[in-house]
Design a protein around this motif. Structure first.
Motif, PDB file in Angstrom:
ATOM      1  N   PHE A 104       0.819  -1.207   0.000  1.00  0.00           N
ATOM      2  CA  PHE A 104       0.000   0.000   0.000  1.00  0.00           C
ATOM      3  C   PHE A 104       0.858   1.265   0.000  1.00  0.00           C
ATOM      4  O   PHE A 104       0.521   2.257  -0.645  1.00  0.00           O
ATOM      5  N   LYS A 105       1.981   1.219   0.715  1.00  0.00           N
ATOM      6  CA  LYS A 105       2.883   2.368   0.717  1.00  0.00           C
ATOM      7  C   LYS A 105       3.431   2.616  -0.682  1.00  0.00           C
ATOM      8  O   LYS A 105       3.499   3.766  -1.140  1.00  0.00           O
ATOM      9  N   ALA A 106       3.800   1.545  -1.369  1.00  0.00           N
ATOM     10  CA  ALA A 106       4.350   1.693  -2.715  1.00  0.00           C
ATOM     11  C   ALA A 106       3.306   2.231  -3.682  1.00  0.00           C
ATOM     12  O   ALA A 106       3.600   3.080  -4.534  1.00  0.00           O
ATOM     13  N   LEU A 107       2.080   1.759  -3.569  1.00  0.00           N
ATOM     14  CA  LEU A 107       1.025   2.174  -4.490  1.00  0.00           C
ATOM     15  C   LEU A 107       0.495   3.572  -4.200  1.00  0.00           C
ATOM     16  O   LEU A 107      -0.188   4.165  -5.038  1.00  0.00           O
ATOM     17  N   ALA A 108       0.803   4.105  -3.010  1.00  0.00           N
ATOM     18  CA  ALA A 108       0.268   5.419  -2.634  1.00  0.00           C
ATOM     19  C   ALA A 108       0.912   6.563  -3.412  1.00  0.00           C
ATOM     20  O   ALA A 108       0.348   7.647  -3.508  1.00  0.00           O
ATOM     21  N   ARG A 113       3.102   4.514  -9.227  1.00  0.00           N
ATOM     22  CA  ARG A 113       2.005   3.952 -10.013  1.00  0.00           C
ATOM     23  C   ARG A 113       2.273   4.146 -11.502  1.00  0.00           C
ATOM     24  O   ARG A 113       1.964   3.276 -12.326  1.00  0.00           O
ATOM     25  N   ALA A 114       2.850   5.288 -11.855  1.00  0.00           N
ATOM     26  CA  ALA A 114       3.179   5.544 -13.265  1.00  0.00           C
ATOM     27  C   ALA A 114       4.241   4.568 -13.767  1.00  0.00           C
ATOM     28  O   ALA A 114       4.190   4.114 -14.914  1.00  0.00           O
ATOM     29  N   LEU A 115       5.211   4.239 -12.917  1.00  0.00           N
ATOM     30  CA  LEU A 115       6.224   3.258 -13.306  1.00  0.00           C
ATOM     31  C   LEU A 115       5.596   1.882 -13.532  1.00  0.00           C
ATOM     32  O   LEU A 115       5.957   1.159 -14.468  1.00  0.00           O
ATOM     33  N   HIS A 152      10.343   9.559 -18.040  1.00  0.00           N
ATOM     34  CA  HIS A 152       9.913  10.394 -16.922  1.00  0.00           C
ATOM     35  C   HIS A 152      10.868  11.569 -16.739  1.00  0.00           C
ATOM     36  O   HIS A 152      12.070  11.436 -16.977  1.00  0.00           O
ATOM     37  N   ALA A 153      10.328  12.679 -16.297  1.00  0.00           N
ATOM     38  CA  ALA A 153      11.138  13.878 -16.073  1.00  0.00           C
ATOM     39  C   ALA A 153      11.797  13.795 -14.702  1.00  0.00           C
ATOM     40  O   ALA A 153      11.570  14.620 -13.811  1.00  0.00           O
ATOM     41  N   MET A 154      12.629  12.772 -14.514  1.00  0.00           N
ATOM     42  CA  MET A 154      13.323  12.544 -13.255  1.00  0.00           C
ATOM     43  C   MET A 154      14.734  12.076 -13.557  1.00  0.00           C
ATOM     44  O   MET A 154      15.018  11.610 -14.665  1.00  0.00           O
ATOM     45  N   THR A 155      15.580  12.191 -12.559  1.00  0.00           N
ATOM     46  CA  THR A 155      16.944  11.685 -12.706  1.00  0.00           C
ATOM     47  C   THR A 155      16.947  10.165 -12.600  1.00  0.00           C
ATOM     48  O   THR A 155      16.000   9.549 -12.091  1.00  0.00           O
ATOM     49  N   ARG A 156      18.005   9.576 -13.075  1.00  0.00           N
ATOM     50  CA  ARG A 156      18.171   8.119 -12.990  1.00  0.00           C
ATOM     51  C   ARG A 156      18.147   7.648 -11.540  1.00  0.00           C
ATOM     52  O   ARG A 156      17.558   6.608 -11.221  1.00  0.00           O
ATOM     53  N   ILE A 157      18.763   8.448 -10.651  1.00  0.00           N
ATOM     54  CA  ILE A 157      18.805   8.081  -9.235  1.00  0.00           C
ATOM     55  C   ILE A 157      17.403   8.086  -8.638  1.00  0.00           C
ATOM     56  O   ILE A 157      17.032   7.196  -7.860  1.00  0.00           O
ATOM     57  N   ALA A 158      16.584   9.088  -8.995  1.00  0.00           N
ATOM     58  CA  ALA A 158      15.219   9.176  -8.457  1.00  0.00           C
ATOM     59  C   ALA A 158      14.378   7.987  -8.912  1.00  0.00           C
ATOM     60  O   ALA A 158      13.636   7.397  -8.119  1.00  0.00           O
ATOM     61  N   VAL A 159      14.496   7.624 -10.182  1.00  0.00           N
ATOM     62  CA  VAL A 159      13.741   6.472 -10.686  1.00  0.00           C
ATOM     63  C   VAL A 159      14.201   5.197  -9.986  1.00  0.00           C
ATOM     64  O   VAL A 159      13.379   4.352  -9.612  1.00  0.00           O
ATOM     65  N   ALA A 160      15.501   5.072  -9.777  1.00  0.00           N
ATOM     66  CA  ALA A 160      16.036   3.881  -9.116  1.00  0.00           C
ATOM     67  C   ALA A 160      15.500   3.753  -7.692  1.00  0.00           C
ATOM     68  O   ALA A 160      15.202   2.647  -7.221  1.00  0.00           O
ATOM     69  N   LYS A 161      15.353   4.881  -6.992  1.00  0.00           N
ATOM     70  CA  LYS A 161      14.822   4.844  -5.625  1.00  0.00           C
ATOM     71  C   LYS A 161      13.371   4.367  -5.620  1.00  0.00           C
ATOM     72  O   LYS A 161      12.956   3.577  -4.766  1.00  0.00           O
ATOM     73  N   HIS A 162      12.584   4.868  -6.575  1.00  0.00           N
ATOM     74  CA  HIS A 162      11.190   4.430  -6.655  1.00  0.00           C
ATOM     75  C   HIS A 162      11.108   2.947  -6.996  1.00  0.00           C
ATOM     76  O   HIS A 162      10.280   2.214  -6.434  1.00  0.00           O
ATOM     77  N   LEU A 163      11.945   2.483  -7.905  1.00  0.00           N
ATOM     78  CA  LEU A 163      11.945   1.073  -8.272  1.00  0.00           C
ATOM     79  C   LEU A 163      12.351   0.194  -7.097  1.00  0.00           C
ATOM     80  O   LEU A 163      11.840  -0.929  -6.934  1.00  0.00           O
ATOM     81  N   LYS A 164      13.261   0.685  -6.263  1.00  0.00           N
ATOM     82  CA  LYS A 164      13.696  -0.081  -5.097  1.00  0.00           C
ATOM     83  C   LYS A 164      12.522  -0.296  -4.141  1.00  0.00           C
ATOM     84  O   LYS A 164      12.335  -1.382  -3.588  1.00  0.00           O
ATOM     85  N   GLU A 167      10.246  -2.822  -5.645  1.00  0.00           N
ATOM     86  CA  GLU A 167      10.840  -4.152  -5.550  1.00  0.00           C
ATOM     87  C   GLU A 167      10.724  -4.703  -4.135  1.00  0.00           C
ATOM     88  O   GLU A 167      10.416  -5.884  -3.926  1.00  0.00           O
ATOM     89  N   GLU A 168      10.944  -3.849  -3.139  1.00  0.00           N
ATOM     90  CA  GLU A 168      10.819  -4.279  -1.748  1.00  0.00           C
ATOM     91  C   GLU A 168       9.395  -4.694  -1.413  1.00  0.00           C
ATOM     92  O   GLU A 168       9.164  -5.553  -0.559  1.00  0.00           O
ATOM     93  N   ALA A 169       8.424  -4.066  -2.092  1.00  0.00           N
ATOM     94  CA  ALA A 169       7.014  -4.421  -1.885  1.00  0.00           C
ATOM     95  C   ALA A 169       6.613  -5.646  -2.695  1.00  0.00           C
ATOM     96  O   ALA A 169       5.494  -6.151  -2.543  1.00  0.00           O
TER      97      ALA A 169
END
Length: 256
Positions: free
Chosen positions: A5-9, A14-16, A35-47, A50-52
């Motif tokens: 639920f935290k990940a989906l919030a 959700r866009a990823l 996405h208009a984000m840095t590679r590091i920002a996208v990687a954090k969201h993916l992490k 993945e944890e979820a």
């Protein structure tokens, strides 16, 4: 459920997931470009995803590919929604649309059990029938040997294939031919890989269904979330799923 639920919030996460829904198996670079984000920002969201358990990664050569994993959403369905209406929940999750026209699907689930017990649940005929739509599995579980899944009511094999790699209790690779109907049979032979990894007092089970033709009907691979949910439920509670889709093909004794 909290990490899911935290990940989906978060709308970005959700866009990823939407990106992987549209084109599964993408690299970090490909997702960043959309996405208009840095590679590091996208990687954090993916992490976080993945944890979820909502995203599963696999290495292919030098690339790290990201796949959408619908199993955690299916577990939400089985815990709260399935008891009211299977059709509404199926529409909510959108599993059919999520799985259509993809040549590879990756599913991941965590089960509180040992690798040995999980391997037994995958290979034992009586246990397999508890969660795999009432179908028992038959094989001597040696590399190169045949296996078959059969239902008592069918009088014939429903699934057949060959054990390509047998490494208990860690890895099982099988070819698969679905035989329950003309459309399934026309899909030909695909491959299913079971990978078991101990994590603390639990196991991470990853099922990869690949080598699927582009026009394969979703019935060939769309049942995995329910199968894995049923496997987790049985190993952790000793009970079988009571969702309508599970009961449809289960042995009579399991419908009580």
């Amino acid at each position: 459920m909290d990490p899911v639920f935290k990940a989906l919030a978060d709308p970005t996460r959700r866009a990823l997931l939407d990106e992987l829904f549209a084109d599964d198996g993408q690299t970090l670079a490909a997702l960043t470009a959309r996405h208009a984000m840095t590679r590091i920002a996208v990687a954090k969201h993916l992490k976080i995803l993945e944890e979820a358990g909502l995203v599963v990664t696999r290495r292919r050569g030098r690339e790290k590919l990201h796949f959408l994993n619908p199993v955690p959403i299916r577990l939400v369905h089985d815990r709260w929604v399935g008891k009211y209406t299977e059709q509404w929940a199926a529409g909510l999750v959108g599993l059919k649309r999520d799985l259509e026209a993809l040549m590879e699907r990756v599913f991941e689930i965590y089960i509180r059990t040992t690798p040995e017990r999980l391997w037994e649940a995958i290979t034992d005929p009586a246990i397999r029938a508890k969660y795999h739509f009432g179908m028992a599995v038959e094989s001597d579980w040696t590399e190169g040997s045949a296996y078959r899944l059969a239902h008592p009511a069918a009088g014939r094999s429903i699934v057949e294939g060959e054990n390509l790699e047998v490494d208990p209790p860690r890895r099982l690779v099988q070819s698969m031919r679905a035989l329950w109907g003309p459309d399934a049979e026309a899909a030909g032979t695909s491959r299913v890989t079971w990978e078991i990894e101990p994590v603390g007092d639990s196991c991470r089970l990853t099922v990869v269904h690949d080598q699927l033709p582009p026009d394969v009907p979703s019935e060939v691979y769309g049942g995995w979330p329910m199968v894995l949910s049923g496997l987790k439920t049985w190993l952790e509670t000793g009970e079988t799923l009571t969702t309508p889709g599970s009961l449809m093909y289960s042995p009579p004794d399991d419908k009580k």
